[in-house]
Every structure is written in structure tokens, then in C-alpha cells.
Design a protein around this motif. Structure first.
Motif, PDB file in Angstrom:
ATOM      1  N   LEU A  99      43.088  50.525  42.819  1.00 54.22           N
ATOM      2  CA  LEU A  99      42.728  50.670  41.400  1.00 54.22           C
ATOM      3  C   LEU A  99      43.822  50.105  40.498  1.00 54.22           C
ATOM      4  CD1 LEU A  99      41.184  54.254  41.307  1.00 54.22           C
ATOM      5  CD2 LEU A  99      40.001  52.104  40.799  1.00 54.22           C
ATOM      6  N   LEU A 100      45.077  50.395  40.823  1.00 55.93           N
ATOM      7  CA  LEU A 100      46.194  49.871  40.041  1.00 55.93           C
ATOM      8  C   LEU A 100      46.195  48.344  40.080  1.00 55.93           C
ATOM      9  CD1 LEU A 100      48.833  50.194  38.426  1.00 55.93           C
ATOM     10  CD2 LEU A 100      50.030  50.436  40.626  1.00 55.93           C
ATOM     11  N   ALA A 101      46.024  47.769  41.265  1.00 52.87           N
ATOM     12  CA  ALA A 101      46.003  46.311  41.381  1.00 52.87           C
ATOM     13  C   ALA A 101      44.847  45.713  40.580  1.00 52.87           C
ATOM     14  CB  ALA A 101      45.909  45.902  42.846  1.00 52.87           C
ATOM     15  N   THR A 102      43.690  46.351  40.617  1.00 54.75           N
ATOM     16  CA  THR A 102      42.538  45.875  39.841  1.00 54.75           C
ATOM     17  C   THR A 102      42.859  45.892  38.348  1.00 54.75           C
ATOM     18  OG1 THR A 102      40.982  46.606  41.531  1.00 54.75           O
ATOM     19  CG2 THR A 102      40.109  46.337  39.297  1.00 54.75           C
ATOM     20  N   ASP A 103      43.481  46.969  37.877  1.00 56.09           N
ATOM     21  CA  ASP A 103      43.850  47.066  36.458  1.00 56.09           C
ATOM     22  C   ASP A 103      44.889  46.012  36.078  1.00 56.09           C
ATOM     23  OD1 ASP A 103      42.095  49.172  36.236  1.00 56.09           O
ATOM     24  OD2 ASP A 103      43.637  50.717  36.035  1.00 56.09           O
ATOM     25  N   VAL A 104      45.875  45.799  36.951  1.00 51.86           N
ATOM     26  CA  VAL A 104      46.915  44.794  36.691  1.00 51.86           C
ATOM     27  C   VAL A 104      46.284  43.407  36.599  1.00 51.86           C
ATOM     28  CG1 VAL A 104      48.861  43.574  37.772  1.00 51.86           C
ATOM     29  CG2 VAL A 104      48.875  46.077  37.638  1.00 51.86           C
ATOM     30  N   ARG A 105      45.408  43.095  37.526  1.00 51.41           N
ATOM     31  CA  ARG A 105      44.785  41.774  37.553  1.00 51.41           C
ATOM     32  C   ARG A 105      43.878  41.553  36.344  1.00 51.41           C
ATOM     33  NH1 ARG A 105      43.737  40.685  43.943  1.00 51.41           N
ATOM     34  NH2 ARG A 105      45.884  41.083  44.593  1.00 51.41           N
ATOM     35  N   ALA A 106      43.159  42.591  35.921  1.00 48.03           N
ATOM     36  CA  ALA A 106      42.324  42.475  34.716  1.00 48.03           C
ATOM     37  C   ALA A 106      43.192  42.236  33.488  1.00 48.03           C
ATOM     38  CB  ALA A 106      41.478  43.736  34.552  1.00 48.03           C
ATOM     39  N   LEU A 107      44.317  42.934  33.411  1.00 44.83           N
ATOM     40  CA  LEU A 107      45.228  42.763  32.281  1.00 44.83           C
ATOM     41  C   LEU A 107      45.762  41.331  32.224  1.00 44.83           C
ATOM     42  CD1 LEU A 107      48.003  45.113  31.104  1.00 44.83           C
ATOM     43  CD2 LEU A 107      48.583  42.777  31.690  1.00 44.83           C
ATOM     44  N   VAL A 108      46.121  40.790  33.376  1.00 49.53           N
ATOM     45  CA  VAL A 108      46.627  39.412  33.436  1.00 49.53           C
ATOM     46  C   VAL A 108      45.591  38.449  32.863  1.00 49.53           C
ATOM     47  CG1 VAL A 108      47.230  37.548  35.055  1.00 49.53           C
ATOM     48  CG2 VAL A 108      48.249  39.824  35.326  1.00 49.53           C
ATOM     49  N   LYS A 109      44.347  38.625  33.261  1.00 50.01           N
ATOM     50  CA  LYS A 109      43.274  37.766  32.741  1.00 50.01           C
ATOM     51  C   LYS A 109      43.106  37.953  31.241  1.00 50.01           C
ATOM     52  CE  LYS A 109      40.540  37.468  36.962  1.00 50.01           C
ATOM     53  NZ  LYS A 109      39.289  37.855  37.627  1.00 50.01           N
ATOM     54  N   GLU A 110      43.175  39.210  30.772  1.00 50.59           N
ATOM     55  CA  GLU A 110      43.049  39.480  29.335  1.00 50.59           C
ATOM     56  C   GLU A 110      44.176  38.827  28.543  1.00 50.59           C
ATOM     57  OE1 GLU A 110      42.891  43.727  28.933  1.00 50.59           O
ATOM     58  OE2 GLU A 110      41.062  43.867  30.132  1.00 50.59           O
ATOM     59  N   CYS A 111      45.322  38.641  29.163  1.00 53.76           N
ATOM     60  CA  CYS A 111      46.457  37.985  28.502  1.00 53.76           C
ATOM     61  C   CYS A 111      46.344  36.460  28.548  1.00 53.76           C
ATOM     62  CB  CYS A 111      47.771  38.426  29.143  1.00 53.76           C
ATOM     63  SG  CYS A 111      48.238  40.124  28.735  1.00 53.76           S
ATOM     64  N   GLY A 112      45.222  35.968  29.084  1.00 52.80           N
ATOM     65  CA  GLY A 112      44.971  34.524  29.079  1.00 52.80           C
ATOM     66  C   GLY A 112      45.597  33.764  30.230  1.00 52.80           C
ATOM     67  N   ILE A 113      46.013  34.470  31.255  1.00 53.78           N
ATOM     68  CA  ILE A 113      46.603  33.802  32.418  1.00 53.78           C
ATOM     69  C   ILE A 113      45.521  33.718  33.494  1.00 53.78           C
ATOM     70  CG2 ILE A 113      48.361  33.947  34.229  1.00 53.78           C
ATOM     71  CD1 ILE A 113      50.106  35.418  32.144  1.00 53.78           C
ATOM     72  N   PRO A 114      45.140  32.505  33.875  1.00 54.14           N
ATOM     73  CA  PRO A 114      44.110  32.376  34.908  1.00 54.14           C
ATOM     74  C   PRO A 114      44.564  33.077  36.185  1.00 54.14           C
ATOM     75  CG  PRO A 114      44.653  30.236  33.960  1.00 54.14           C
ATOM     76  CD  PRO A 114      45.649  31.217  33.428  1.00 54.14           C
ATOM     77  N   PHE A 115      43.657  33.832  36.780  1.00 50.98           N
ATOM     78  CA  PHE A 115      44.037  34.564  37.979  1.00 50.98           C
ATOM     79  C   PHE A 115      42.881  34.561  38.966  1.00 50.98           C
ATOM     80  CE2 PHE A 115      44.595  38.346  40.596  1.00 50.98           C
ATOM     81  CZ  PHE A 115      45.886  38.114  41.050  1.00 50.98           C
ATOM     82  N   GLU A 116      43.082  33.895  40.077  1.00 51.71           N
ATOM     83  CA  GLU A 116      42.073  33.836  41.133  1.00 51.71           C
ATOM     84  C   GLU A 116      42.677  34.447  42.387  1.00 51.71           C
ATOM     85  OE1 GLU A 116      39.001  32.763  40.650  1.00 51.71           O
ATOM     86  OE2 GLU A 116      39.436  32.196  38.580  1.00 51.71           O
ATOM     87  N   GLY A 117      43.144  35.665  42.279  1.00 52.65           N
ATOM     88  CA  GLY A 117      43.854  36.295  43.380  1.00 52.65           C
ATOM     89  C   GLY A 117      42.992  36.619  44.569  1.00 52.65           C
ATOM     90  N   ARG A 118      43.637  36.623  45.712  1.00 58.49           N
ATOM     91  CA  ARG A 118      42.988  37.064  46.945  1.00 58.49           C
ATOM     92  C   ARG A 118      42.836  38.571  46.907  1.00 58.49           C
ATOM     93  NH1 ARG A 118      47.318  33.994  50.662  1.00 58.49           N
ATOM     94  NH2 ARG A 118      46.760  31.874  50.123  1.00 58.49           N
ATOM     95  N   PRO A 119      41.951  39.100  47.746  1.00 59.30           N
ATOM     96  CA  PRO A 119      41.843  40.558  47.826  1.00 59.30           C
ATOM     97  C   PRO A 119      43.205  41.161  48.210  1.00 59.30           C
ATOM     98  CG  PRO A 119      40.030  39.510  49.005  1.00 59.30           C
ATOM     99  CD  PRO A 119      40.985  38.418  48.609  1.00 59.30           C
ATOM    100  N   LEU A 120      43.484  42.323  47.669  1.00 60.83           N
ATOM    101  CA  LEU A 120      44.755  42.991  47.956  1.00 60.83           C
ATOM    102  C   LEU A 120      44.799  43.416  49.421  1.00 60.83           C
ATOM    103  CD1 LEU A 120      47.404  44.187  46.779  1.00 60.83           C
ATOM    104  CD2 LEU A 120      46.143  46.321  46.479  1.00 60.83           C
ATOM    105  N   ARG A 121      45.873  43.022  50.108  1.00 62.67           N
ATOM    106  CA  ARG A 121      46.171  43.479  51.466  1.00 62.67           C
ATOM    107  C   ARG A 121      47.560  44.104  51.389  1.00 62.67           C
ATOM    108  NH1 ARG A 121      45.078  38.615  55.544  1.00 62.67           N
ATOM    109  NH2 ARG A 121      45.625  40.241  57.030  1.00 62.67           N
ATOM    110  N   PRO A 122      47.655  45.390  51.095  1.00 69.28           N
ATOM    111  CA  PRO A 122      48.964  45.995  50.836  1.00 69.28           C
ATOM    112  C   PRO A 122      49.924  45.829  52.018  1.00 69.28           C
ATOM    113  CG  PRO A 122      47.190  47.500  50.249  1.00 69.28           C
ATOM    114  CD  PRO A 122      46.568  46.364  50.991  1.00 69.28           C
ATOM    115  N   HIS A 123      51.045  45.194  51.729  1.00 71.58           N
ATOM    116  CA  HIS A 123      52.074  44.971  52.739  1.00 71.58           C
ATOM    117  C   HIS A 123      53.396  44.657  52.059  1.00 71.58           C
ATOM    118  CE1 HIS A 123      51.006  40.835  51.719  1.00 71.58           C
ATOM    119  NE2 HIS A 123      52.202  40.502  52.183  1.00 71.58           N
TER     120      HIS A 123
END
Length: 195
Positions: free
Chosen positions: A108-132
Motif C-alpha cells: 500500500l505504501l509503495a502504491t501511494d508513493v508511486r501515485a504521488l510520483v505520477k501526480e508530481c509529473g514524473i513519468p513512472f512505469e515501475g515494475r511490480p514491487l518485489r520487496p528485497h
């Protein structure tokens, strides 16, 4: 960031950092691999992190607008209980330790971070999170060192710890023959009761 020229770029990611005692536990478990495989490109312990969003190479001017929204996001999220556990590898080239604990909250945190990045106008085509947590990279011919080191971590189970801060990090990856170096651009405490 103020010492950068207007057209300077920086490689940026947003991450969590385990506390020193959790990193020390893992470093102790890695001791046999450190001794057996000094030719691996080992990440420095102080640089160990769990990436939530890799933003890539950005103009330096794109970074400051992220600060205030990331601070607000961290303030709204509560700390997560995580632990470092086991080990593995990506394509016999990258050695990692796994992450255990509040994985739903981490996603959930990663999803929120990635949405925020997009809202700030930074293109983001991230891979699914694989926590490591990335520990080392292989040089040519070091695949066996990576797989053996991963096998040595199979039974590792670190203590649980609360995430303390959200980190905006810059790196020099790909800039010369030396090891990768990371530096916090800024970090913010988790203070929320929800999410």
C-alpha cells in the motif's frame, strides 16, 4: 541539490532503510559469503535499502517538488513492522535478502508513493514491487558465488523492526568504475495512525 547545474541529472529512488541493528544481524549472517567471495561487488551496509519506487535519471530541478508531497505522505502513514528474511538472487547476477512482516502495508505504501510520483509529473512505469534488499552484484564468472551466497542465507530470519522514515535517495550508479554510492536527499518520519 543547490550545487548542481541547471541541466544536471541525478538518479533517484524512494526507499525504506532498515535500522543499524537489523543490518548488523544480516551482515553477521553474510560473514561466510564475504570471506568466501570477496570478488563480488558488495553493497556497503550503510547503503542497504528497500526500494519502493525507482525514478531513474531525473533533471535535478525535478527533485525539489517531490519533497513536500513526500513529507505529507510519510506523515499520513504509520510505521510498518518489517524483518529481513532469507535470501535469493535475480538471474544469478544480483544477491538479495527478502523482506517479511507487514507486506500488505508495504505494498500500500509503495502504491501511494508511486501515485504521488505520477501526480508530481514524473513519468513512472515501475515494475511490480518485489520487496528485497540488494546485497551484491556478480562480476563476470561469479554466478556460483551469487547462488552459493543466496543458499547460505536460506535460513536467515532477522528481528522485526518498525520503519522509521521515508527516504528520497540519490545515487551515482553508472558513473565510473567505482562502487555505487547512495546519499539521502531528504527523509521524513512516519507519523500516521492509518494505512
Amino acid at each position: 541539490m543547490s550545487d548542481q547545474s541547471p541541466d544536471a541529472t541525478i538518479r533517484v529512488f524512494i526507499a525504506l532503510a532498515p535500522p543499524d541493528d537489523a543490518k548488523d544481524e544480516l551482515a553477521e549472517a553474510l560473514r561466510p559469503a564475504y570471506e568466501a567471495y570477496p570478488s563480488l561487488r558488495w553493497n556497503r551496509i550503510e547503503d542497504w535499502h528497500i526500494t519502493l519506487a525507482f525514478l531513474g535519471e531525473l533533471p535535478a530541478a525535478a527533485v525539489p517538488p517531490l519533497r513536500e508531497p513526500l513529507a505529507a505522505l510519510a506523515a499520513a502513514h504509520r510505521p510498518l513492522e518489517l524483518a529481513l528474511r532469507g535470501g535469493g538472487h535475480f538471474d544469478e547476477r544480483v544477491l538479495w535478502s527478502g523482506v517479511d512482516g507487514a507486506l500488505e502495508g508495504l505494498h500500500l505504501l509503495a502504491t501511494d508513493v508511486r501515485a504521488l510520483v505520477k501526480e508530481c509529473g514524473i513519468p513512472f512505469e515501475g515494475r511490480p514491487l518485489r520487496p528485497h534488499l540488494t546485497l551484491a552484484r556478480a562480476r563476470r564468472g561469479d554466478a556460483a558465488a551469487i547462488t552459493d551466497s543466496a543458499a547460505g542465507l536460506a535460513g536467515f530470519s532477522g528481528r522485526r523492526w518498525p520503519t522509521a522514515r521515508l527516504h528520497l535517495v540519490g545515487s551515482n550508479f553508472g558513473r565510473g568504475p567505482g562502487p555505487i554510492r547512495y546519499r539521502d536527499i531528504e527523509s521524513w518520519p512516519f507519523e500516521g495512525e492509518g494505512r
